[in-house]
Design a protein around this motif. Structure first.
Motif, short mmCIF file in Angstrom:
data_model
loop_
_atom_site.label_atom_id
_atom_site.label_comp_id
_atom_site.label_asym_id
_atom_site.label_seq_id
_atom_site.Cartn_x
_atom_site.Cartn_y
_atom_site.Cartn_z
N GLY A 1 35.41 38.40 28.04
CA GLY A 1 34.62 38.60 29.25
C GLY A 1 35.37 38.21 30.51
O GLY A 1 34.75 37.93 31.55
N SER A 2 36.68 38.20 30.46
CA SER A 2 37.50 37.85 31.62
C SER A 2 37.39 38.95 32.69
O SER A 2 36.79 40.00 32.47
N VAL A 3 38.05 38.71 33.83
CA VAL A 3 38.03 39.70 34.91
C VAL A 3 38.62 41.03 34.44
O VAL A 3 38.17 42.11 34.86
N LEU A 4 39.61 40.97 33.53
CA LEU A 4 40.19 42.20 33.00
C LEU A 4 39.12 43.09 32.38
O LEU A 4 39.18 44.33 32.47
N ALA A 5 38.12 42.49 31.76
CA ALA A 5 37.04 43.26 31.14
C ALA A 5 36.16 43.96 32.18
O ALA A 5 35.45 44.91 31.85
N LEU A 6 36.23 43.50 33.41
CA LEU A 6 35.31 43.98 34.45
C LEU A 6 35.93 45.04 35.36
O LEU A 6 35.25 45.58 36.24
N VAL A 7 37.20 45.35 35.16
CA VAL A 7 37.87 46.35 35.99
C VAL A 7 37.23 47.72 35.76
O VAL A 7 36.93 48.11 34.62
N GLU A 8 37.04 48.46 36.84
CA GLU A 8 36.49 49.81 36.75
C GLU A 8 37.46 50.81 37.38
O GLU A 8 38.23 50.46 38.29
N THR A 9 37.46 52.01 36.87
CA THR A 9 38.28 53.07 37.46
C THR A 9 37.94 53.22 38.94
O THR A 9 36.77 53.27 39.32
N GLY A 10 38.98 53.26 39.74
CA GLY A 10 38.80 53.36 41.19
C GLY A 10 39.05 52.07 41.92
O GLY A 10 39.31 52.07 43.13
N ASP A 11 38.98 50.92 41.20
CA ASP A 11 39.31 49.64 41.82
C ASP A 11 40.78 49.64 42.25
O ASP A 11 41.63 50.27 41.61
N MET A 12 41.08 48.90 43.30
CA MET A 12 42.47 48.76 43.74
C MET A 12 43.07 47.48 43.16
O MET A 12 42.43 46.42 43.14
N ILE A 13 44.31 47.61 42.68
CA ILE A 13 45.03 46.49 42.09
C ILE A 13 46.35 46.31 42.83
O ILE A 13 47.05 47.27 43.13
N GLU A 14 46.67 45.05 43.14
CA GLU A 14 47.92 44.71 43.81
C GLU A 14 48.90 44.06 42.83
O GLU A 14 48.53 43.12 42.11
N VAL A 15 50.12 44.57 42.82
CA VAL A 15 51.20 44.05 41.99
C VAL A 15 52.28 43.50 42.91
O VAL A 15 52.73 44.20 43.82
N ASP A 16 52.68 42.25 42.69
CA ASP A 16 53.76 41.65 43.49
C ASP A 16 54.54 40.70 42.59
O ASP A 16 54.24 39.50 42.49
N VAL A 17 55.55 41.24 41.91
CA VAL A 17 56.28 40.46 40.91
C VAL A 17 57.05 39.32 41.57
O VAL A 17 57.09 38.20 41.05
N ASN A 18 57.65 39.57 42.72
CA ASN A 18 58.43 38.51 43.38
C ASN A 18 57.58 37.29 43.71
O ASN A 18 58.06 36.16 43.67
N ASN A 19 56.33 37.53 44.03
CA ASN A 19 55.41 36.43 44.33
C ASN A 19 54.50 36.06 43.17
O ASN A 19 53.52 35.33 43.33
N ARG A 20 54.84 36.61 41.97
CA ARG A 20 54.15 36.24 40.72
C ARG A 20 52.65 36.50 40.81
O ARG A 20 51.84 35.70 40.36
N ARG A 21 52.27 37.67 41.32
CA ARG A 21 50.85 37.92 41.59
C ARG A 21 50.40 39.25 40.98
O ARG A 21 51.08 40.26 41.07
N LEU A 22 49.20 39.22 40.37
CA LEU A 22 48.55 40.41 39.83
C LEU A 22 47.07 40.28 40.16
O LEU A 22 46.36 39.48 39.54
N HIS A 23 46.61 41.06 41.13
CA HIS A 23 45.30 40.79 41.72
C HIS A 23 44.43 42.05 41.76
O HIS A 23 44.87 43.14 42.12
N LEU A 24 43.15 41.88 41.38
CA LEU A 24 42.14 42.93 41.49
C LEU A 24 41.39 42.76 42.80
O LEU A 24 40.78 41.71 43.05
N ASP A 25 41.43 43.79 43.63
CA ASP A 25 40.78 43.72 44.95
C ASP A 25 39.29 44.02 44.85
O ASP A 25 38.79 45.05 45.34
N VAL A 26 38.58 43.13 44.22
CA VAL A 26 37.12 43.23 44.08
C VAL A 26 36.55 41.85 44.39
O VAL A 26 37.09 40.84 43.94
N SER A 27 35.49 41.80 45.16
CA SER A 27 34.93 40.52 45.58
C SER A 27 34.38 39.73 44.40
O SER A 27 33.98 40.29 43.37
N ASP A 28 34.32 38.41 44.57
CA ASP A 28 33.76 37.54 43.53
C ASP A 28 32.30 37.89 43.26
O ASP A 28 31.83 37.83 42.12
N GLU A 29 31.57 38.25 44.32
CA GLU A 29 30.15 38.59 44.17
C GLU A 29 29.98 39.85 43.30
O GLU A 29 29.11 39.90 42.42
#
Length: 574
Positions: free
Chosen positions: A493-521
């Motif tokens: 039930g992690s955030v990965l389970a909650l991703v939906e098609t159309g969501d925007m995802i940011e990848v930044d390997v140099n800054n060690r970041r993998l982020h889903l642009d969806v609000s906590d709410e």
């Protein structure tokens, strides 16, 4: 080397007994033709064999076992061969990783329950190495590893081929560049000798791992399976395990934290598989060594790539051996390595390899002029993977290391297979492919599907890579910009389970970041409506596995197997 007294040998608790118990232990063994003096205080050496016709990579292990036996006899030991569960990566369903921990239990209990003073582990195919090492760690008696070796390089239409080419052949066949007949011809040309994959896939990575940890003799990693020198190393390992028993050189004396850090650095230098992480972590936790996911990033991600092998480069394991093999890499890396921890022959890793020579700098580079300035595995975090995900940067596309794209989500591997080549699938090369429910619990067993093949319509554009994210693994023979082992996995039930098609995802390997642009709410709202997919497993080992397997960042071992338990056998049956 000092000699143990007979009473110090573990096997004396069996074969040194008098009366009825000793009679039974020795008498039935003698039906194999062993004379009485074999039971009079010689070190008993178990040869743990993963030979199986269902494990093609290990189908020559009977020959290697005979070579080991000759070395044991020669050194004054008493060799006894025994089988354990063998995991054939290319055959076993649903994935060999599901059974790694089961095989480790088989190894652990087989060693503990029998009169063995030392053990030789015969490993080859991907999971046979970590499973055998994990099991032996839990018993902690003198142990040496002999790998089966890579197969000879394949040839197809005048060109060298290996397992990495499977992915290229599949793409070319999908787009009509090669015919059914050509694909069949390539199939028969690739695996042309005994041995495991001919590239720096997981099997070769595991062979390199045990050599860099100090659990094998120098040179173990790269000798081809078909080369007679593989038998010579097996013979010498048989001699060495007797010396290790005489010196009480247990695994716990070799597998210090510094040895694990050495292995991380060497794995980066050779461009080893991401599977290295999950297996080394499990081994460390069996040995109660302090090792964390961040250690792989801190100690490995800035190491240069020194070995030009597929899938990160151009050459094959056979070429690696002829160029000088892992000893050359260790010598090149010596200033980065701990020179105090000992190996199976009592010397340090640096001492063992100080005289290694390189015979082909197109295969093995120098530290001053590496093939890539940075290699290894990078650990990223973010709301998609708070406990980490990993990416093999040497096999990824530099232009995708910083990227933002629209998610195209597959709710499991079956959903992916059903829709990936649908012309109506709304996807382009800027999108990020997300695959759920292929983690340790979710599949179960965490299969090698994280390097999802691209849609046919994308391949037809000439595009060869896209960003891919999953909680699964990928084959060490594979390549691409794939974020793997996302933890915690989607099945929890992690955030990965909650991703939906159309969501925007940011990848930044140099800054060690993998982020889903969806609000906590919004994520909270989705979580309220989420349920895990149903499992069809309700009995036996698989059910036990689902209940007790740990997450990927901890090594995906069973929680009740973590830590050493020792070699004591408290009760007798007679």
């Amino acid at each position: 080397m000092s000699n143990n007294n007979k009473k110090d040998l573990r096997s004396r608790d069996w074969f040194g007994k008098t009366g009825k118990d000793g009679f039974i232990y020795r008498s039935w063994m003698k039906n194999q033709g062993f004379p009485s003096d074999e039971f009079e205080g010689k070190p008993v050496i178990g040869i743990c064999n993963t030979w199986s016709e269902l494990t093609p990579c290990n189908a020559h292990m009977r020959e290697l076992a005979e070579s080991v036996k000759r070395g044991v006899w020669e050194a004054g030991g008493f060799p006894l061969e025994f089988p354990v569960m063998s995991l054939g990566e290319t055959i076993i369903r649903p994935t060999a990783m599901l059974y790694r921990n089961l095989a480790s239990m088989d190894v652990e209990e087989s060693i503990r329950a029998n009169p063995l003073d030392g053990v030789v582990l015969l490993c080859g195919c991907d999971k046979t190495t970590p499973s055998l090492v994990m099991g032996a760690c839990s018993v902690d008696i003198p142990t040496i590893v002999v790998s089966g070796g890579p197969m000879l390089t394949g040839y197809f239409k005048g060109k060298k081929i290996g397992t990495t080419d499977v992915w290229r052949f599949a793409e070319d066949h999908k787009t009509g560049k090669i015919s059914d007949e050509e694909l069949l011809e390539a199939e028969g040309a690739m695996c042309r000798s005994q041995g495991h994959c001919a590239v720096m896939g997981t099997a070769s990575t595991m062979a390199s791992m045990v050599e860099s940890l100090g659990l094998s003799l120098p040179g173990n990693a790269a000798i081809p399976a078909a080369d007679s020198r593989r038998k010579v190393l097996s013979h010498e390992s048989g001699r060495q395990i007797v010396e290790m028993v005489n010196d009480d050189l247990k695994m716990s004396k070799i597998l210090k934290r510094e040895a694990f850090l050495n292995a991380i650095k060497i794995n980066a230098a050779v461009g080893g598989s991401t599977n290295f992480i999950i297996h080394l972590m499990a081994i460390a936790r069996r040995m109660e060594v302090d090792l964390e996911l961040d250690d792989f990033d801190e100690h490995g991600s800035n190491i240069p790539l020194l070995v030009n092998l597929m899938p990160s480069g151009d050459h094959f394991m056979e070429d690696f051996y002829y160029a000088g093999g892992l000893p050359v890499v260790i010598k090149e890396m010596s200033k980065h390595l701990n020179s105090d921890v000992i190996t199976a022959n009592g010397n340090s890793l640096v001492e063992n390899n100080k005289n290694a020579e390189c015979y082909n700098r197109d295969v093995i580079a120098t530290l001053d002029e590496p093939f890539q300035e940075k290699s290894g595995t990078t650990v990223v975090r973010g709301n998609l993977c708070p406990d980490g995900a990993v990416i093999k940067t040497s096999a990824a596309s530099p232009e995708l290391m910083q990227h933002k794209g629209r998610a195209v989500v597959f709710e499991g591997i079956e959903d992916y297979k059903a829709r990936i080549d649908d012309p109506e699938l709304d996807i382009d090369e800027s999108c990020i492919m997300v695959l759920k429910y292929v983690g340790p619990k979710g599949y179960p067993g965490m299969p090698e599907v994280g390097n999802m093949g691209l849609p046919k319509k994308i391949l037809e554009k000439g595009v060869k890579d896209m960003v891919r994210i999953s909680d699964g693994r990928m084959s060490g023979t594979a390549y691409g910009t794939a974020f793997l082992h996302a933890s915690p996995e989607s099945y929890t039930g992690s955030v990965l389970a909650l991703v939906e098609t159309g969501d925007m995802i940011e990848v930044d390997v140099n800054n060690r970041r993998l982020h889903l642009d969806v609000s906590d709410e919004e994520l909270e709202r989705r979580k309220e409506n989420w349920n895990p997919p149903p499992h069809e497993f309700d009995r036996g080992y698989v059910n036990l596995y689902i209940e007790h397997v740990e997450q990927a960042h901890l090594g995906a071992d069973l929680d009740f197997l973590v830590g050493k338990s020792g070699s004591e056998v408290k009760r007798e049956s007679h």
